[in-house]
Scaffold this active site. Structure first.
Site, mmCIF file in Angstrom:
data_model
loop_
_atom_site.group_PDB
_atom_site.id
_atom_site.type_symbol
_atom_site.label_atom_id
_atom_site.label_comp_id
_atom_site.label_asym_id
_atom_site.label_seq_id
_atom_site.Cartn_x
_atom_site.Cartn_y
_atom_site.Cartn_z
ATOM 1 N N ALA A 41 -3.380 7.758 -5.798
ATOM 2 C CA ALA A 41 -2.070 7.208 -5.589
ATOM 3 C C ALA A 41 -1.964 5.627 -6.182
ATOM 4 C CB ALA A 41 -1.273 7.319 -4.320
ATOM 5 N N ALA A 92 0.925 -1.077 -0.042
ATOM 6 C CA ALA A 92 0.069 0.051 0.008
ATOM 7 C C ALA A 92 1.011 1.353 0.075
ATOM 8 C CB ALA A 92 -0.897 -0.021 1.244
ATOM 9 N N ASN A 93 0.353 2.468 0.188
ATOM 10 C CA ASN A 93 1.156 3.634 0.103
ATOM 11 C C ASN A 93 0.359 4.714 1.179
ATOM 12 O OD1 ASN A 93 -0.813 5.333 -1.264
ATOM 13 N ND2 ASN A 93 -0.230 3.958 -2.890
ATOM 14 N N ARG A 94 0.755 5.712 1.478
ATOM 15 C CA ARG A 94 0.318 6.831 2.370
ATOM 16 C C ARG A 94 -0.835 7.542 2.099
ATOM 17 N NH1 ARG A 94 3.634 5.985 6.938
ATOM 18 N NH2 ARG A 94 5.677 5.198 6.455
ATOM 19 N N SER A 95 -1.083 7.388 1.062
ATOM 20 C CA SER A 95 -2.448 8.426 0.509
ATOM 21 C C SER A 95 -3.537 8.041 1.405
ATOM 22 C CB SER A 95 -2.703 8.112 -0.938
ATOM 23 O OG SER A 95 -4.048 8.637 -1.220
#
Ligand SMILES: Cc1cc2nc3c(=O)[nH]c(=O)nc-3n(C[C@H](O)[C@H](O)[C@H](O)COP(=O)(O)O)c2cc1C
Length: 453
Positions: A308, A242-245
């Site tokens: 993102a 995942a990412n921090r968006s």
């Protein structure tokens, strides 16, 4: 979102009945209590046992059932729900309901209910386009029945395509959420829907703003597609990349566009945010699901790709949880590139939105990377933002962006994400009023997708 809401799902006798099973699952995972009624036709396609197992409720099939009638009765069944969903709504069921026929349990419920009814039609494109079906759909809409879909696409019949495909389960869930969106919600945006029905062109995604009155503004009558949030790329059933968006910027843009009068579809990755009011939200997890949802949501006048999107996914995610090996030795992940949603929409030969806006989240050389991205992807504008850890943008409320166009770069002052959204939407309205913009970058090239906060 649907916690404790009671949905009575009437499953009709069409090929798409199998998707109704997934719909049960999707509604239940959002907290809804789902009871199913199946027509005789439906039972030719899926079994009451499957519907009972997924809903964890008794499934009703007979009008003249001594036990069911004594226990609950068809009138109570039709009134105890908060919403009745018909999926698939076959030509036959629509015809009966439009004419007030009541010769089985499903049609009795539809006639006896005092609750909103949402139909998801599914049928062969010729059946959908037949004047009789159009009359029935229009009559039902006139009676206050809400519609979601049908979509355009390939049919189960070999070689046939056109409008008639049932809306995807997540689209139906979004329509359910809108229809149940509180006491203030006005009846569905039926005008938009009826127009589509009369034209026989189908209603690609559910009428955006479904279940509410659309505000008027500079985007009235226009369709805007927005993506938001991160994507989750599975490693195995319990782990993902995942990412921090946070999705805050994308959701704010969707809301601002809806407030400016647009019909907005928001394709959102997993976020912890409520659906913006008046916006049709499609929930997805992975990049590939996001691309599929974007394709269903098009055409649009403008598309803003704020999500993102993960650049890579794990090739062949494991079907079972990957176990730790005794004696060390971590598993290695083989990554493959995800589809590039921004580039593929920017390069569409037919049906490209007039205005395609990408976001570029960078941690260094923000402007240089954004300008390169504009050229590489073939989009019209890039909104570049600095997402280095010290910027506080990822997950925060404020943003410092630069609008990169073919004409040059505009540096916007630091402001709240809501304000960035309103300003961007005003620029979009202005550009569309002038008939769109000249594409900023060369069409072609590769590159990564992925963007914002
Ligand atoms: C293989 C097969 C697929 C069908 N698919 C559809 C369909 O997708 N939509 C539809 O309106 N009717 C479809 N039909 C026709 C319906 O099953 C038929 O009109 C039936 O009476 C519908 O009953 P119900 O809507 O009351 O369940 C199909 C029939 C067959 C044999």
């Amino acid at each position: 979102m649907l916690s404790g809401r009671r949905v009575l799902l009437i499953i009709g006798g069409g090929v798409a009945a199998y998707k109704a099973l997934d719909l049960i699952r999707r509604l239940k995972e959002r907290g809804a209590v789902v009871r199913c009624v199946m027509t005789d036709g439906a039972q030719q396609f899926v079994t009451p046992l499957s519907a009972a197992a997924l809903s964890q409720e008794k499934v009703f099939t007979d009008l003249f059932s001594l036990t069911d009638e004594a226990d609950i009765g068809h009138i109570s069944l039709s009134r105890e729900a908060d919403l009745i969903v018909v999926a698939p709504a076959t030509a036959d069921l629509m015809a009966k309901a439009a004419n007030g026929l009541a010769n089985d349990l499903a049609t009795n419920i539809l006639l006896a209910t005092d609750k909103p009814v949402l139909m998801a039609p599914a049928m062969n494109p010729r059946m959908w386009g037949h004047p009789a079906t159009r009359r029935n759909a229009a009559a039902l809409a006139g009676d206050g029945v809400l519609f979601v879909g049908p979509n355009s696409g390939t049919m189960a019949e070999r070689g046939e395509s056109g409008v008639g495909r049932m809306a995807e389960p997540l689209e139906i869930v979004a329509a359910v959420e809108s229809a149940l969106a509180g006491p203030g919600a006005a009846p569905a945006a039926q005008v938009g829907y009826q127009n589509v029905i009369y034209q026989g062109q189908g209603a690609a995604p559910p009428a955006p703003g479904f279940g509410r009155l659309q505000p008027q503004g500079p985007l009235t009558g226009l369709r805007v597609l927005v993506t938001s949030g991160p994507t989750h790329e599975p490693i195995d059933p319990v782990r993902y990349i995942a990412n921090r968006s946070s999705g805050r910027q994308g959701h704010a843009i969707a809301l601002a566009a809806a407030q400016a009068g647009a019909h907005v579809t928001l394709v959102s990755g997993p976020v912890n945010l409520p659906a913006p009011p008046g916006v049709h939200v499609v929930h997805v997890e992975s990049a590939r699901e996001m691309l599929a949802a974007v394709e269903v949501a098009l055409p649009a006048d403008a598309a803003v790709f704020t999500a993102a999107v993960a650049d890579w996914r794990v090739a062949g995610a494991a079907e079972e949880k990957i176990k730790k090996q005794g004696g060390g030795g971590a598993p290695s992940l083989n990554l493959v590139e995800n589809p590039d949603i921004l580039a593929s929409v920017s390069r569409m030969k037919a049906g490209r939105p007039q205005l395609v806006v990408g976001f570029a989240a960078e941690t260094e050389k923000v402007l240089a990377h954004a300008q390169a991205k504009l050229a590489r992807k073939g989009c019209d504008w890039i909104v570049a933002n600095d997402v280095s850890p010290e910027s506080g943008v990822m997950g925060g409320d404020r943003n410092t962006v630069h609008l990169v166009t073919a004409e040059g770069v505009e540096d916007w002052p630091t402001m709240g994400k809501d304000e960035v959204a309103r300003r961007l939407v005003a620029r979009i309205a202005d550009a569309l009023a002038r008939g769109g913009v000249k594409a900023g970058g060369k069409r072609g090239g590769g590159g990564q997708s992925g963007a914002a906060s």
